[in-house]
Design an enzyme around this catalytic site. Sequence first.
Site, PDB file in Angstrom:
ATOM      1  N   CYS A   1      -5.667  -7.405   5.304  1.00  0.00           N
ATOM      2  CA  CYS A   1      -7.459  -7.216   4.914  1.00  0.00           C
ATOM      3  C   CYS A   1      -8.154  -7.463   4.184  1.00  0.00           C
ATOM      4  O   CYS A   1      -9.200  -7.554   4.122  1.00  0.00           O
ATOM      5  CB  CYS A   1      -7.116  -4.559   4.864  1.00  0.00           C
ATOM      6  SG  CYS A   1      -5.711  -4.445   5.064  1.00  0.00           S
TER       7      CYS A   1
ATOM      8  N   TYR B   1      -5.651  -7.762  17.166  1.00  0.00           N
ATOM      9  CA  TYR B   1      -6.640  -7.568  16.020  1.00  0.00           C
ATOM     10  C   TYR B   1      -6.661  -8.936  15.012  1.00  0.00           C
ATOM     11  O   TYR B   1      -7.827  -9.690  14.920  1.00  0.00           O
ATOM     12  CB  TYR B   1      -5.827  -6.469  15.031  1.00  0.00           C
ATOM     13  CG  TYR B   1      -6.243  -5.427  14.833  1.00  0.00           C
ATOM     14  CD1 TYR B   1      -6.717  -4.874  14.693  1.00  0.00           C
ATOM     15  CD2 TYR B   1      -4.807  -4.131  15.828  1.00  0.00           C
ATOM     16  CE1 TYR B   1      -6.961  -3.196  14.486  1.00  0.00           C
ATOM     17  CE2 TYR B   1      -4.983  -2.823  15.808  1.00  0.00           C
ATOM     18  CZ  TYR B   1      -5.787  -2.858  15.639  1.00  0.00           C
ATOM     19  OH  TYR B   1      -6.167  -1.036  15.256  1.00  0.00           O
TER      20      TYR B   1
ATOM     21  N   CYS C   1      -1.802  -6.389   2.929  1.00  0.00           N
ATOM     22  CA  CYS C   1      -3.067  -5.962   3.008  1.00  0.00           C
ATOM     23  C   CYS C   1      -3.928  -6.513   1.655  1.00  0.00           C
ATOM     24  O   CYS C   1      -5.144  -6.692   2.421  1.00  0.00           O
ATOM     25  CB  CYS C   1      -3.708  -4.116   2.711  1.00  0.00           C
ATOM     26  SG  CYS C   1      -4.468  -3.842   3.171  1.00  0.00           S
TER      27      CYS C   1
ATOM     28  N   THR D   1      -2.672   0.020   6.788  1.00  0.00           N
ATOM     29  CA  THR D   1      -3.236   0.417   5.516  1.00  0.00           C
ATOM     30  C   THR D   1      -3.707   1.638   5.185  1.00  0.00           C
ATOM     31  O   THR D   1      -2.466   1.867   4.852  1.00  0.00           O
ATOM     32  CB  THR D   1      -4.017  -0.144   4.452  1.00  0.00           C
ATOM     33  OG1 THR D   1      -3.140  -1.384   4.897  1.00  0.00           O
ATOM     34  CG2 THR D   1      -3.950  -0.767   3.514  1.00  0.00           C
TER      35      THR D   1
ATOM     36  N   GLU E   1      -9.743 -11.050  15.034  1.00  0.00           N
ATOM     37  CA  GLU E   1     -10.804 -11.832  13.775  1.00  0.00           C
ATOM     38  C   GLU E   1     -11.184 -12.714  12.803  1.00  0.00           C
ATOM     39  O   GLU E   1     -11.881 -13.271  12.624  1.00  0.00           O
ATOM     40  CB  GLU E   1      -9.853 -11.018  12.737  1.00  0.00           C
ATOM     41  CG  GLU E   1     -10.198  -8.962  13.189  1.00  0.00           C
ATOM     42  CD  GLU E   1      -9.810  -8.688  12.141  1.00  0.00           C
ATOM     43  OE1 GLU E   1      -9.803  -6.977  11.879  1.00  0.00           O
ATOM     44  OE2 GLU E   1      -8.567  -8.517  11.161  1.00  0.00           O
TER      45      GLU E   1
ATOM     46  N   HIS F   1     -33.292   8.065  11.983  1.00  0.00           N
ATOM     47  CA  HIS F   1     -33.808   6.562  12.674  1.00  0.00           C
ATOM     48  C   HIS F   1     -34.868   5.827  11.910  1.00  0.00           C
ATOM     49  O   HIS F   1     -35.154   5.638  10.561  1.00  0.00           O
ATOM     50  CB  HIS F   1     -35.538   6.949  13.581  1.00  0.00           C
ATOM     51  CG  HIS F   1     -36.194   6.330  14.529  1.00  0.00           C
ATOM     52  ND1 HIS F   1     -35.223   6.112  15.962  1.00  0.00           N
ATOM     53  CD2 HIS F   1     -37.284   5.747  14.253  1.00  0.00           C
ATOM     54  CE1 HIS F   1     -36.219   5.190  16.626  1.00  0.00           C
ATOM     55  NE2 HIS F   1     -37.165   5.253  15.219  1.00  0.00           N
TER      56      HIS F   1
ATOM     57  N   GLU G   1     -27.616   6.316  15.713  1.00  0.00           N
ATOM     58  CA  GLU G   1     -28.932   7.339  16.008  1.00  0.00           C
ATOM     59  C   GLU G   1     -27.636   7.031  17.438  1.00  0.00           C
ATOM     60  O   GLU G   1     -28.067   8.341  18.063  1.00  0.00           O
ATOM     61  CB  GLU G   1     -29.567   7.293  15.576  1.00  0.00           C
ATOM     62  CG  GLU G   1     -30.393   6.097  16.688  1.00  0.00           C
ATOM     63  CD  GLU G   1     -32.221   6.435  16.240  1.00  0.00           C
ATOM     64  OE1 GLU G   1     -32.831   7.410  16.361  1.00  0.00           O
ATOM     65  OE2 GLU G   1     -33.067   5.652  15.952  1.00  0.00           O
TER      66      GLU G   1
ATOM     67  N   SER H   1       0.867  -1.632   0.098  1.00  0.00           N
ATOM     68  CA  SER H   1       0.766  -0.338   0.396  1.00  0.00           C
ATOM     69  C   SER H   1       0.859   1.159  -0.041  1.00  0.00           C
ATOM     70  O   SER H   1       0.610   1.928  -0.849  1.00  0.00           O
ATOM     71  CB  SER H   1      -0.664   0.083   1.342  1.00  0.00           C
ATOM     72  OG  SER H   1      -1.630  -1.162   1.378  1.00  0.00           O
ATOM     73  N   GLY H   2       1.947   1.255   0.665  1.00  0.00           N
ATOM     74  CA  GLY H   2       2.235   2.343   1.232  1.00  0.00           C
ATOM     75  C   GLY H   2       3.309   3.040  -0.069  1.00  0.00           C
ATOM     76  O   GLY H   2       3.788   4.476  -0.517  1.00  0.00           O
TER      77      GLY H   2
ATOM     78  N   LYS I   1      -8.405 -11.128   4.299  1.00  0.00           N
ATOM     79  CA  LYS I   1      -9.552 -10.929   6.021  1.00  0.00           C
ATOM     80  C   LYS I   1     -10.969 -10.779   5.452  1.00  0.00           C
ATOM     81  O   LYS I   1     -12.200 -11.695   6.290  1.00  0.00           O
ATOM     82  CB  LYS I   1      -8.646 -10.471   7.170  1.00  0.00           C
ATOM     83  CG  LYS I   1      -9.299 -10.531   8.210  1.00  0.00           C
ATOM     84  CD  LYS I   1      -9.793 -10.004   8.698  1.00  0.00           C
ATOM     85  CE  LYS I   1     -10.123  -8.437   8.416  1.00  0.00           C
ATOM     86  NZ  LYS I   1      -9.158  -7.170   9.104  1.00  0.00           N
TER      87      LYS I   1
HETATM   88  P1  NDP Z   1      -1.071  -7.260  18.076  1.00  0.00           P
HETATM   89  O1  NDP Z   1      -0.447  -6.634  18.166  1.00  0.00           O
HETATM   90  O2  NDP Z   1      -2.414  -6.245  17.091  1.00  0.00           O
HETATM   91  O3  NDP Z   1      -1.605  -8.350  18.770  1.00  0.00           O
HETATM   92  C1  NDP Z   1      -0.753  -9.155  18.967  1.00  0.00           C
HETATM   93  C2  NDP Z   1      -1.184 -10.371  20.740  1.00  0.00           C
HETATM   94  O4  NDP Z   1      -0.245 -10.855  20.203  1.00  0.00           O
HETATM   95  C3  NDP Z   1      -0.991  -9.226  21.898  1.00  0.00           C
HETATM   96  O5  NDP Z   1      -2.407  -9.633  22.376  1.00  0.00           O
HETATM   97  C4  NDP Z   1      -0.879  -9.689  22.542  1.00  0.00           C
HETATM   98  O6  NDP Z   1      -0.033 -10.237  23.579  1.00  0.00           O
HETATM   99  C5  NDP Z   1       0.165 -10.775  22.155  1.00  0.00           C
HETATM  100  N1  NDP Z   1       1.663 -11.666  21.803  1.00  0.00           N
HETATM  101  C6  NDP Z   1       2.846 -10.899  21.590  1.00  0.00           C
HETATM  102  N2  NDP Z   1       4.216 -11.704  21.903  1.00  0.00           N
HETATM  103  C7  NDP Z   1       3.386 -12.570  22.452  1.00  0.00           C
HETATM  104  C8  NDP Z   1       4.319 -13.820  23.000  1.00  0.00           C
HETATM  105  N3  NDP Z   1       5.826 -14.001  22.720  1.00  0.00           N
HETATM  106  N4  NDP Z   1       3.185 -14.726  23.411  1.00  0.00           N
HETATM  107  C9  NDP Z   1       2.214 -14.523  23.220  1.00  0.00           C
HETATM  108  N5  NDP Z   1       1.318 -13.596  23.317  1.00  0.00           N
HETATM  109  C10 NDP Z   1       2.187 -12.773  22.476  1.00  0.00           C
HETATM  110  O7  NDP Z   1       0.011  -8.341  16.769  1.00  0.00           O
HETATM  111  P2  NDP Z   1      -1.497  -9.032  15.458  1.00  0.00           P
HETATM  112  O8  NDP Z   1      -0.192  -9.537  14.579  1.00  0.00           O
HETATM  113  O9  NDP Z   1      -2.592  -8.718  15.846  1.00  0.00           O
HETATM  114  O10 NDP Z   1      -1.022  -7.878  14.031  1.00  0.00           O
HETATM  115  C11 NDP Z   1      -0.589  -7.085  13.873  1.00  0.00           C
HETATM  116  C12 NDP Z   1      -0.751  -5.440  13.362  1.00  0.00           C
HETATM  117  O11 NDP Z   1      -1.753  -5.736  12.227  1.00  0.00           O
HETATM  118  C13 NDP Z   1      -1.497  -5.195  14.151  1.00  0.00           C
HETATM  119  O12 NDP Z   1      -1.129  -4.119  15.351  1.00  0.00           O
HETATM  120  C14 NDP Z   1      -2.187  -4.369  12.971  1.00  0.00           C
HETATM  121  O13 NDP Z   1      -1.619  -2.620  13.447  1.00  0.00           O
HETATM  122  C15 NDP Z   1      -2.736  -4.362  11.449  1.00  0.00           C
HETATM  123  N6  NDP Z   1      -3.720  -5.196  11.447  1.00  0.00           N
HETATM  124  C16 NDP Z   1      -5.061  -4.192  11.598  1.00  0.00           C
HETATM  125  C17 NDP Z   1      -6.162  -4.620  11.190  1.00  0.00           C
HETATM  126  C18 NDP Z   1      -7.451  -3.831  11.519  1.00  0.00           C
HETATM  127  O14 NDP Z   1      -6.701  -2.436  10.863  1.00  0.00           O
HETATM  128  N7  NDP Z   1      -8.856  -4.417  11.488  1.00  0.00           N
HETATM  129  C19 NDP Z   1      -6.514  -6.374  11.013  1.00  0.00           C
HETATM  130  C20 NDP Z   1      -4.552  -7.015  11.353  1.00  0.00           C
HETATM  131  C21 NDP Z   1      -3.855  -6.650  11.618  1.00  0.00           C
HETATM  132  P3  NDP Z   1      -0.128  -8.129  24.946  1.00  0.00           P
HETATM  133  O15 NDP Z   1      -1.014  -6.991  24.652  1.00  0.00           O
HETATM  134  O16 NDP Z   1      -0.119  -8.767  26.113  1.00  0.00           O
HETATM  135  O17 NDP Z   1       1.282  -7.674  24.051  1.00  0.00           O
END
Ligand code: NDP
Length: 465
Positions: A48, A177, A43, A316, A181, A441, A446, A15-16, A51
Amino acid sequence: MTSFDTQLFVIGGGSGGVRAARIAASLGAHVTIAESFRYGGTCVIRGCVPKKLLVYASHYAQEFRDAAGFGWSVPPATFSWPKLIAAMDAEIGKLSAMYEKNLLNSGVQVLQGAARVIDAHTVEVNDQRIRTEHILVATGGTPFLPALPGIEHAITSNEVFNLPEQPRRVLIVGGGYIAVEFAGIFHGLGSEVTLAYRGEQILRGFDDDLRAHLHDEMAQNGVRILLHSEVTQIEKSGDGSLQVGLRSGSEGTATQHSFDTVLYATGRLPNTQGMGLAEAGVALDKTGGIIVDAYGHSNVPSIHAVGDVTNRIALTPVAIREGAALAQTLFGTAPTTADLTTVPSAVFSQPQIGTVGLTEAQALQAVPQIDIYRTNFRALGRGLAGGKERTLVKLIVDSASQRVLGAHMVGDDAAEIIQSLAVAIRMGATKADFDATVALHPTSAEEFVTLKDKTTRSRSDQASA
Ligand code: NDP
């Protein structure tokens, strides 16, 4: 461009990178882009877009169930994972081709291959060295997998879209995320889903009310959510199933579970390994992300970066803004930064989350006192469908200025609704502006303009509590 083959060499066709390349070309620059996999990037190819298609597919199960409440008799529905994946692949193929075509139509020189930085003005791709005035690194990120015995049996979001068959029992590790999802997707499609998260509530960083509400809704729908749970090891049995050891709770209770697929969604790391960046003198952060200023410039004047590879906001539309701003800075009339003051975001969980602005906790850091408005209701139509799902709507307002600092929602169409509210919030709308807006409505949206019940919280209450 006398001593250079090109003015801007973009590494990464996501994307970028694509946005930067096209805008730079439209501003008259000679632009070359290289992509090692498929144009469109994370993406479009494995993020995205596919998904969201899977989210659509997984909603049908509920639609079929709900239909009976509206007088329909629907024969037992059957679902084919291979058919869905084939249809999805065809759609992604079209989109990827469109990205490439748009680049060519914009006059960008399009290459296929992994590019490496040789020095501040040289890039190597397919054994060819290209001299360039500027280099833009837009290589995105890659899933992170923690080291533990048997992790090689787990898959990530890179592989999940290509599973040959739908897993019957899925373990999803993580609480961000991607984890929530995919929990919704697989559950909707009929798999038995367990989500194991190491912390005390899913979606750390989101407003606490949203986190709790989504948790309750997902659990009520039948997703098994295990908090304070960590995987200790994964073993593959003779029958192909995966035996997973979990350590849970404050006692660290060890349990053993059997799954067909283990999906890790434990975050993503910037894609910079083996690209010659450190050797070229580019400063990287501890995750490998390229350190850039507000314009996307690294510490090496001719090397720039946008999007997930900079390890900032991994979304994205943000990468697209950053790419466009960088192209304007390099080849337009004035240095430009991406305005990221109000970035809305959605989680396509089931139910969906839409959010913009500050969470309750962030708002209390930003201003001394806040007014919180929230309502929790069953959306029209759910009654007939026999569903118990509840929608949550929440506004956070600065008590002093009455400016709306945050709008949050969990429920149908939350992403669509919050996108529009983001305009108002970015413009500085007050609670009175919301109240003065006539309701539409009957909708769930709303509720945002009819919120009455207020709770006030101040930073000093918190400090003394
Ligand atoms: P996230 O950063 O959202 O979540 C990572 C998760 O993994 C957290 O719950 C984290 O826990 C956990 N985690 C990290 N390290 C470990 C470990 N060693 N052992 C166990 N659990 C761990 O990452 P995602 O992979 O879900 O998504 C990556 C990025 O992609 C997102 O941050 C987002 O920016 C983007 N994205 C956006 C979407 C959207 O806009 N709808 C959809 C999908 C992705 P803790 O909270 O404790 O750190």
